[in-house]
Motif scaffolding. Structure first.
Motif, PDB file in Angstrom:
ATOM      1  N   ARG B 199      65.121  13.689  14.652  1.00  5.13           N
ATOM      2  CA  ARG B 199      65.095  14.118  16.044  1.00  5.13           C
ATOM      3  C   ARG B 199      64.176  15.313  16.174  1.00  5.13           C
ATOM      4  O   ARG B 199      64.062  16.115  15.260  1.00  5.13           O
ATOM      5  CB  ARG B 199      66.489  14.570  16.492  1.00  5.13           C
ATOM      6  CG  ARG B 199      67.450  13.483  16.834  1.00  5.13           C
ATOM      7  CD  ARG B 199      68.714  14.126  17.373  1.00  5.13           C
ATOM      8  NE  ARG B 199      69.721  13.137  17.702  1.00  5.13           N
ATOM      9  CZ  ARG B 199      70.870  13.439  18.299  1.00  5.13           C
ATOM     10  NH1 ARG B 199      71.148  14.689  18.615  1.00  5.13           N
ATOM     11  NH2 ARG B 199      71.747  12.504  18.580  1.00  5.13           N
ATOM     12  N   ALA B 200      63.583  15.419  17.329  1.00 10.73           N
ATOM     13  CA  ALA B 200      62.868  16.649  17.671  1.00 10.73           C
ATOM     14  C   ALA B 200      63.545  17.229  18.902  1.00 10.73           C
ATOM     15  O   ALA B 200      64.046  16.483  19.753  1.00 10.73           O
ATOM     16  CB  ALA B 200      61.407  16.352  17.972  1.00 10.73           C
ATOM     17  N   VAL B 201      63.586  18.529  18.971  1.00 11.82           N
ATOM     18  CA  VAL B 201      64.084  19.177  20.181  1.00 11.82           C
ATOM     19  C   VAL B 201      62.895  19.823  20.869  1.00 11.82           C
ATOM     20  O   VAL B 201      62.078  20.480  20.235  1.00 11.82           O
ATOM     21  CB  VAL B 201      65.198  20.205  19.858  1.00 11.82           C
ATOM     22  CG1 VAL B 201      64.697  21.301  18.926  1.00 11.82           C
ATOM     23  CG2 VAL B 201      65.772  20.802  21.126  1.00 11.82           C
ATOM     24  N   VAL B 202      62.793  19.574  22.147  1.00 10.62           N
ATOM     25  CA  VAL B 202      61.652  20.080  22.912  1.00 10.62           C
ATOM     26  C   VAL B 202      62.172  20.756  24.169  1.00 10.62           C
ATOM     27  O   VAL B 202      63.022  20.198  24.865  1.00 10.62           O
ATOM     28  CB  VAL B 202      60.701  18.921  23.312  1.00 10.62           C
ATOM     29  CG1 VAL B 202      59.563  19.441  24.181  1.00 10.62           C
ATOM     30  CG2 VAL B 202      60.147  18.232  22.084  1.00 10.62           C
ATOM     31  N   MET B 221      43.428  15.665  22.000  1.00  4.21           N
ATOM     32  CA  MET B 221      44.217  16.661  21.269  1.00  4.21           C
ATOM     33  C   MET B 221      44.298  16.345  19.779  1.00  4.21           C
ATOM     34  O   MET B 221      44.506  17.228  18.954  1.00  4.21           O
ATOM     35  CB  MET B 221      45.633  16.680  21.873  1.00  4.21           C
ATOM     36  CG  MET B 221      46.635  17.571  21.179  1.00  4.21           C
ATOM     37  SD  MET B 221      48.104  17.855  22.205  1.00  4.21           S
ATOM     38  CE  MET B 221      48.811  16.218  22.317  1.00  4.21           C
ATOM     39  N   TYR B 310      66.212  16.074  23.536  1.00  8.22           N
ATOM     40  CA  TYR B 310      66.166  15.528  22.186  1.00  8.22           C
ATOM     41  C   TYR B 310      65.345  14.247  22.252  1.00  8.22           C
ATOM     42  O   TYR B 310      65.529  13.432  23.151  1.00  8.22           O
ATOM     43  CB  TYR B 310      67.558  15.113  21.704  1.00  8.22           C
ATOM     44  CG  TYR B 310      68.431  16.201  21.151  1.00  8.22           C
ATOM     45  CD1 TYR B 310      67.915  17.384  20.655  1.00  8.22           C
ATOM     46  CD2 TYR B 310      69.813  16.015  21.093  1.00  8.22           C
ATOM     47  CE1 TYR B 310      68.745  18.354  20.148  1.00  8.22           C
ATOM     48  CE2 TYR B 310      70.645  16.984  20.581  1.00  8.22           C
ATOM     49  CZ  TYR B 310      70.100  18.154  20.110  1.00  8.22           C
ATOM     50  OH  TYR B 310      70.930  19.110  19.601  1.00  8.22           O
ATOM     51  N   PRO B 339      57.839  14.224  10.439  1.00  6.21           N
ATOM     52  CA  PRO B 339      57.843  15.630  10.869  1.00  6.21           C
ATOM     53  C   PRO B 339      56.699  16.441  10.265  1.00  6.21           C
ATOM     54  O   PRO B 339      56.378  17.507  10.757  1.00  6.21           O
ATOM     55  CB  PRO B 339      59.191  16.149  10.355  1.00  6.21           C
ATOM     56  CG  PRO B 339      60.034  14.938  10.154  1.00  6.21           C
ATOM     57  CD  PRO B 339      59.102  13.833   9.771  1.00  6.21           C
ATOM     58  N   ALA B 345      53.474  15.719  15.594  1.00  4.97           N
ATOM     59  CA  ALA B 345      53.715  17.142  15.871  1.00  4.97           C
ATOM     60  C   ALA B 345      52.792  17.648  16.974  1.00  4.97           C
ATOM     61  O   ALA B 345      53.166  18.533  17.754  1.00  4.97           O
ATOM     62  CB  ALA B 345      53.518  17.958  14.598  1.00  4.97           C
ATOM     63  N   GLU B 346      51.613  17.072  17.063  1.00  6.08           N
ATOM     64  CA  GLU B 346      50.663  17.512  18.082  1.00  6.08           C
ATOM     65  C   GLU B 346      51.097  17.049  19.469  1.00  6.08           C
ATOM     66  O   GLU B 346      51.022  17.791  20.448  1.00  6.08           O
ATOM     67  CB  GLU B 346      49.271  17.001  17.718  1.00  6.08           C
ATOM     68  CG  GLU B 346      48.783  17.644  16.425  1.00  6.08           C
ATOM     69  CD  GLU B 346      47.672  16.870  15.733  1.00  6.08           C
ATOM     70  OE1 GLU B 346      47.017  16.042  16.388  1.00  6.08           O
ATOM     71  OE2 GLU B 346      47.490  17.084  14.516  1.00  6.08           O
ATOM     72  N   LEU B 348      54.151  16.538  20.330  1.00  4.31           N
ATOM     73  CA  LEU B 348      55.323  17.349  20.675  1.00  4.31           C
ATOM     74  C   LEU B 348      54.914  18.755  21.074  1.00  4.31           C
ATOM     75  O   LEU B 348      55.526  19.364  21.959  1.00  4.31           O
ATOM     76  CB  LEU B 348      56.291  17.388  19.493  1.00  4.31           C
ATOM     77  CG  LEU B 348      57.021  16.075  19.223  1.00  4.31           C
ATOM     78  CD1 LEU B 348      57.699  16.099  17.857  1.00  4.31           C
ATOM     79  CD2 LEU B 348      58.063  15.795  20.302  1.00  4.31           C
ATOM     80  N   LEU B 349      53.864  19.252  20.444  1.00  5.99           N
ATOM     81  CA  LEU B 349      53.357  20.578  20.793  1.00  5.99           C
ATOM     82  C   LEU B 349      52.831  20.571  22.229  1.00  5.99           C
ATOM     83  O   LEU B 349      53.066  21.502  22.995  1.00  5.99           O
ATOM     84  CB  LEU B 349      52.242  20.949  19.817  1.00  5.99           C
ATOM     85  CG  LEU B 349      51.898  22.410  19.636  1.00  5.99           C
ATOM     86  CD1 LEU B 349      53.104  23.212  19.186  1.00  5.99           C
ATOM     87  CD2 LEU B 349      50.764  22.539  18.627  1.00  5.99           C
ATOM     88  N   SER B 352      55.828  20.354  24.550  1.00  2.00           N
ATOM     89  CA  SER B 352      56.530  21.625  24.502  1.00  2.00           C
ATOM     90  C   SER B 352      55.767  22.697  25.289  1.00  2.00           C
ATOM     91  O   SER B 352      56.370  23.495  26.022  1.00  2.00           O
ATOM     92  CB  SER B 352      56.679  22.024  23.030  1.00  2.00           C
ATOM     93  OG  SER B 352      57.242  23.269  22.911  1.00  2.00           O
TER      94      SER B 352
END
Lengths: 165, 411
Positions: B199-202, B221, B310, B339, B345-346, B348-349, B352
């Motif tokens: 899971r990722a939390v954002v 990106m 999430y 992860p 990750a990009e 999600l960044l 975020s």
């Protein structure tokens, strides 16, 4: 109870110092993001894995797997990626050193805590906990990592991180 | 030329459907309404059938409508879903995220869900099978048949996923999907198995994540996507296809993985696809099927608030994989989507950053969804199509959700 000779004590001390020196320098290279220097402490046959167990799917997982060449490419391309630049620090504590019979090698277990410190304001948070399971070549009192498993307990890593632990 | 405060709030010179009011991402009232009008009325994926592989296996699911559910494979091999709540005093029935009720528990017998609080027991079909000291306490006023578990509609399909719907009167799953997954049928035909979950939390809104999955203009990106995809001519031929109920598909392409340093061109295929093929379908309101041969990624969103999310990420292989094939799928999946991967990750960044910047919705008067490129890959029609369905269900325009006119200028 066996009594260790001065020679054996001395050798054990030198061996532990060699292991500590390698772990320190390898971590320091990643922490300071002079990442290519990390490979100076890795053997040519180096193999790297990040693993975790998922209670959700009840399986062991491999989150990253690289050989030395793959790790080199991964670290070499970091500058081309947009990424979370919050610095992290790897705190490790040596827990167990086990000689591998009939080889100039040891298996080393270290506990691992990874902290991140916000650039804006400097607040530090615990980011991840786990263990390093290293195998090291220790010929000539010089230690090189031949394989590393980063076994994570933490599975929530926010947006994720481009630099291996 | 930079703009002053008044200019900053001016409405863009384009029709309302091409931009949104950022309050759809941040307003608590809108979020509460989304739970009732969207999440409690729509089919959501709770897990994959391989997560409850054996009879009496269970998997807990945090439903975006705010409900705790249990997915349970019965002794009859049928997968059912129940609310994870004891009808007696409202205690949570299952505490672990996954497991089996096959063995006995500290409070109860094998093959039963037994509430730890007062030891009421339920079988795998949701029937109450024991109320402790029933006769002494309730005499004949309450019987086991009166207090079964609340069963939730559940269907298994489209790759072996377990779909749930809180609304007993909702249209069936096939009608809801409206053909959006039909083209993927050859890719979803073989039994699959989950090998990856995280899971990722954002700090962002679930629609922001769905937006990110629904537009590819943001490929700028990703260094990985630029060199493996954007440099190929066929990348620019990919088109969006819209389906009823807010779903959208992007037509496929073959990627050039070996253009990224340290990666090999993919050789292992996925059924119905060429090696290195890529197919993607976004399903309303927060599910994405994303197959980059040789691995399959499924995203499911669990919004916890208007600006907290999430996201569950699953990686899947084929059940018939040899150990060597599975190892390749895992390695290729995680090299971009784990992860520590080079792509996820990009994304999600980006989401975020959007969530952080728009946390105060007065910061920006609108967010553009206005690229028109004949439905090609950098067109933003995927997002617009999603928001048309959102507006239909919510009875609000995404460009003016509070009927106040646009942003600061109208207040």
């Amino acid at each position: 109870m066996s009594v260790m000779t001065d020679e054996r004590v001395s050798h054990g001390w030198d061996l532990e110092q060699a292991i500590r020196t390698t772990l320190y320098n390898a971590s320091r290279a990643l922490d300071s993001e002079t990442c290519m220097a990390f490979l100076d402490w890795c053997a040519p046959e180096f193999d790297y894995r990040i693993t975790a167990y998922s209670p959700e799917i009840r399986r062991d997982m491999i989150w990253l797997q690289k050989d030395r060449e793959g790790m080199h490419e991964l670290l070499a391309t970091l500058s081309k990626h947009n990424r979370d630049r919050t610095p992290i620090v790897r705190h490790w504590a040596l827990q167990l050193i086990s000689p591998v019979p009939d080889e100039n090698a040891v298996e080393v277990v270290s506990s691992l805590q990874v902290y991140r410190t916000a650039v804006d304001g400097g607040e530090t948070q615990l980011y991840a906990v786990g263990r390093y399971f290293d195998r090291m070549d220790v010929a000539n009192d010089h230690a090189l990592i031949t394989s590393r498993e980063v076994r994570l307990e933490t599975r929530m890593l926010g947006t994720g991180y481009h630099i291996p632990f | 030329m930079s703009r002053n405060a008044l200019q900053w709030t001016q409405k863009p010179e384009m029709p309302a459907g091409l931009y949104v009011d950022p309050r759809i991402y941040t307003d608590p009232e809108i979020f509460a309404e989304e739970k009732a009008k969207i999440f409690d009325k729509t089919w959501m994926i709770a897990c994959h059938e391989s997560e409850v592989a054996e009879p009496l296996d269970y998997r807990a699911y945090q439903h975006p409508g705010g409900h705790n559910l249990i997915v349970l494979r019965g002794e009859d091999d049928k997968i059912r879903a129940f609310q994870n709540i004891c009808p007696h005093r409202g205690n949570r029935l299952i505490y672990d995220v996954a497991g089996s009720i096959k063995g006995s528990s500290p409070s109860g017998a094998p093959d039963r869900i037994t509430c730890i609080f007062h030891a009421w027991s339920f079988d795998s079909k949701g029937n109450c099978v024991d109320i402790t000291r029933r006769k002494a306490g309730y005499q004949d006023r309450l019987k086991e048949c009166d207090v079964g578990l609340r069963e939730v509609r559940c269907e298994v399909g489209y790759g072996g996923f377990v779909w749930v719907n809180m609304d007993d009167a909702a249209m069936d799953l096939a009608a809801h999907l409206a053909g959006a997954l039909d083209d993927l049928a050859p890719m979803l035909a073989e039994p699959m198995e989950v090998f990856h979950y995280h899971r990722a939390v954002v700090r962002g809104n679930y629609k922001m994540w769905h937006d990110t999955n629904s537009e590819f203009y943001h490929d700028y990106m990703h260094y990985h996507n630029r060199v493996t995809g954007m440099l190929k001519k066929e990348y620019w031929d990919r088109e969006y296809v819209a389906y009823n109920h807010g779903h959208a598909k992007l037509t496929g392409m073959t990627l050039k993985y070996d253009a990224y340093e340290g990666q090999e061109q993919r050789t292992l295929a996925w059924p119905g696809m060429a090696p290195a093929g890529w197919e993607l379908v976004d399903l309303f309101p927060g599910i994405t099927y994303n197959i980059r041969a040789p691995a399959f990624r499924l995203d499911t969103s669990i919004p916890l608030g208007p600006n907290l999310l999430y996201i569950e990420f699953r990686g899947l292989g084929l059940k018939r994989d040899t150990p060597a094939e599975r190892a390749i799928r895992i390695r290729d999946h995680n090299s971009i989507w784990g992860p520590f991967g080079r792509n996820l990750a990009e994304d999600l960044l980006g989401t975020s950053g959007q969530g952080t910047a728009l946390n105060d919705s007065t910061e920006a008067p609108y967010v553009l969804h206005g690229r028109l490129e004949d439905g090609k890959i950098h067109d933003e029609m995927g997002m617009r199509h999603f928001l048309e369905e959102w507006s239909r269900r919510m009875g609000r325009s995404s460009s003016d959700p509070l009927n106040r006119g646009l942003g600061l200028a109208a207040e």
